[in-house]
Design a protein around this motif. Structure first.
Motif, PDB file in Angstrom:
ATOM      1  N   GLN A   2     -74.067  11.968 -25.208  1.00 29.12           N
ATOM      2  CA  GLN A   2     -75.364  12.455 -26.148  1.00 29.12           C
ATOM      3  C   GLN A   2     -76.407  12.720 -25.543  1.00 29.12           C
ATOM      4  OE1 GLN A   2     -74.311   8.194 -28.071  1.00 29.12           O
ATOM      5  NE2 GLN A   2     -73.633   9.250 -29.561  1.00 29.12           N
ATOM      6  N   PRO A  28     -79.441   9.271 -30.517  1.00 31.82           N
ATOM      7  CA  PRO A  28     -78.905  10.153 -30.432  1.00 31.82           C
ATOM      8  C   PRO A  28     -79.192  11.170 -30.932  1.00 31.82           C
ATOM      9  CG  PRO A  28     -77.598   7.857 -30.519  1.00 31.82           C
ATOM     10  CD  PRO A  28     -79.103   7.507 -30.496  1.00 31.82           C
ATOM     11  N   SER A  30     -78.635  14.590 -32.956  1.00 29.10           N
ATOM     12  CA  SER A  30     -76.725  15.761 -33.724  1.00 29.10           C
ATOM     13  C   SER A  30     -77.827  16.341 -34.595  1.00 29.10           C
ATOM     14  CB  SER A  30     -75.550  14.708 -33.955  1.00 29.10           C
ATOM     15  OG  SER A  30     -76.345  14.281 -34.421  1.00 29.10           O
ATOM     16  N   GLU A  32     -76.868  15.188 -37.843  1.00 30.27           N
ATOM     17  CA  GLU A  32     -76.059  14.073 -38.719  1.00 30.27           C
ATOM     18  C   GLU A  32     -77.203  13.185 -38.989  1.00 30.27           C
ATOM     19  OE1 GLU A  32     -73.098  14.517 -40.268  1.00 30.27           O
ATOM     20  OE2 GLU A  32     -72.777  16.011 -39.003  1.00 30.27           O
ATOM     21  N   ALA A 165     -71.986  17.962 -25.880  1.00 30.92           N
ATOM     22  CA  ALA A 165     -73.493  17.732 -25.973  1.00 30.92           C
ATOM     23  C   ALA A 165     -74.952  19.194 -26.675  1.00 30.92           C
ATOM     24  CB  ALA A 165     -73.985  17.433 -25.073  1.00 30.92           C
ATOM     25  N   ARG A 167     -74.228  22.168 -28.708  1.00 33.50           N
ATOM     26  CA  ARG A 167     -73.769  20.933 -29.668  1.00 33.50           C
ATOM     27  C   ARG A 167     -74.730  20.481 -31.194  1.00 33.50           C
ATOM     28  NH1 ARG A 167     -68.122  22.233 -28.488  1.00 33.50           N
ATOM     29  NH2 ARG A 167     -67.436  20.435 -28.690  1.00 33.50           N
ATOM     30  N   ASP A 168     -74.511  18.956 -30.470  1.00 33.08           N
ATOM     31  CA  ASP A 168     -74.960  18.052 -30.707  1.00 33.08           C
ATOM     32  C   ASP A 168     -77.058  18.195 -30.778  1.00 33.08           C
ATOM     33  OD1 ASP A 168     -73.332  16.460 -31.978  1.00 33.08           O
ATOM     34  OD2 ASP A 168     -73.118  15.087 -29.547  1.00 33.08           O
ATOM     35  N   GLY A 171     -76.952  21.183 -33.418  1.00 32.15           N
ATOM     36  CA  GLY A 171     -77.348  20.975 -34.799  1.00 32.15           C
ATOM     37  C   GLY A 171     -78.420  20.136 -35.053  1.00 32.15           C
ATOM     38  N   PHE A 172     -78.988  19.118 -33.418  1.00 29.92           N
ATOM     39  CA  PHE A 172     -80.581  18.296 -34.304  1.00 29.92           C
ATOM     40  C   PHE A 172     -81.628  19.885 -34.316  1.00 29.92           C
ATOM     41  CE2 PHE A 172     -84.673  17.714 -32.003  1.00 29.92           C
ATOM     42  CZ  PHE A 172     -85.008  16.500 -33.245  1.00 29.92           C
TER      43      PHE A 172
END
Length: 201
Positions: A2, A28, A30, A32, A165, A167-168, A171-172
């Protein structure tokens, strides 16, 4: 694996709403995250670069509090975002954390290990390293310790984890771009561009 941002208590920060104060640790990143977590991450990345212009060519700080706080983020060429990659071996519970002075902007050093570089280091105290050993990668939690825990995985598995990671981080960044456009509309373009550079995206 992560991407994580090192955070500290947010007590007293009043330029925009952030997540409730929590103990120092890692957030972390992301796609989400809650709105408050995104706001906290943007604050922390700006805070990492909130240094007075001294012996450099940057202009002086603006007088207004928001402009002053964002000044480093918007004027430094090389940005810093305290943190890095956190890797946890789910079978043993061993976790590799980024060391002091490591930044998320250095995350592509992991890719160099995939491409055959002997090793990469990720800060100090602890001193985590990743070493290429043939078709495998050995992650040492603290290279300064002879009895350091290690995580071993294949090059292919590390590649898969790094893709996730990245992609995270992407996304963030999408969430952060939306947050910045809504909350810092007058500075949206330069702040978003700075975040892209700070995350090496």
């Amino acid at each position: 694996m992560q991407p994580v941002l090192e955070i500290h208590r947010t007590d007293g920060f009043a330029l925009w709403p952030v997540a409730e104060a929590r103990p120092s640790g890692y957030l972390p990143l992301s796609g989400e995250l809650t709105t408050a977590e995104v706001a906290t991450a943007v604050m922390r990345i700006a805070e990492c670069n909130d240094l007075d212009p001294e012996h450099d060519d940057r202009p002086p700080r603006p007088a207004d509090p928001l402009g002053s706080f964002l000044h480093g983020l918007l004027t430094f060429e090389d940005l810093y975002a305290a943190g890095g990659m956190r890797v946890t071996d789910s079978s043993t519970g061993i976790t590799l954390l980024p060391g002091c002075c490591n930044g998320l902007e250095e995350w592509r050093a992991w890719r160099e290990v995939l491409r055959g570089s002997d090793y990469a280091s990720f800060g100090h105290d602890p001193d985590p390293i990743a070493e290429r050993v043939g078709d495998a990668v050995r992650l040492t939690v603290d290279a300064e310790r002879t009895d350091s825990p290690v995580i071993e995985l294949s090059v292919a598995e590390l590649g898969r984890l790094l893709d996730g990671a990245e992609r995270d981080l992407t996304g963030f960044l999408a969430l952060a771009e939306k947050w910045v456009s809504e909350n810092l509309p007058d500075r949206s373009a330069p702040v978003t561009a700075a975040l892209v550079r700070a995350l090496d995206l």
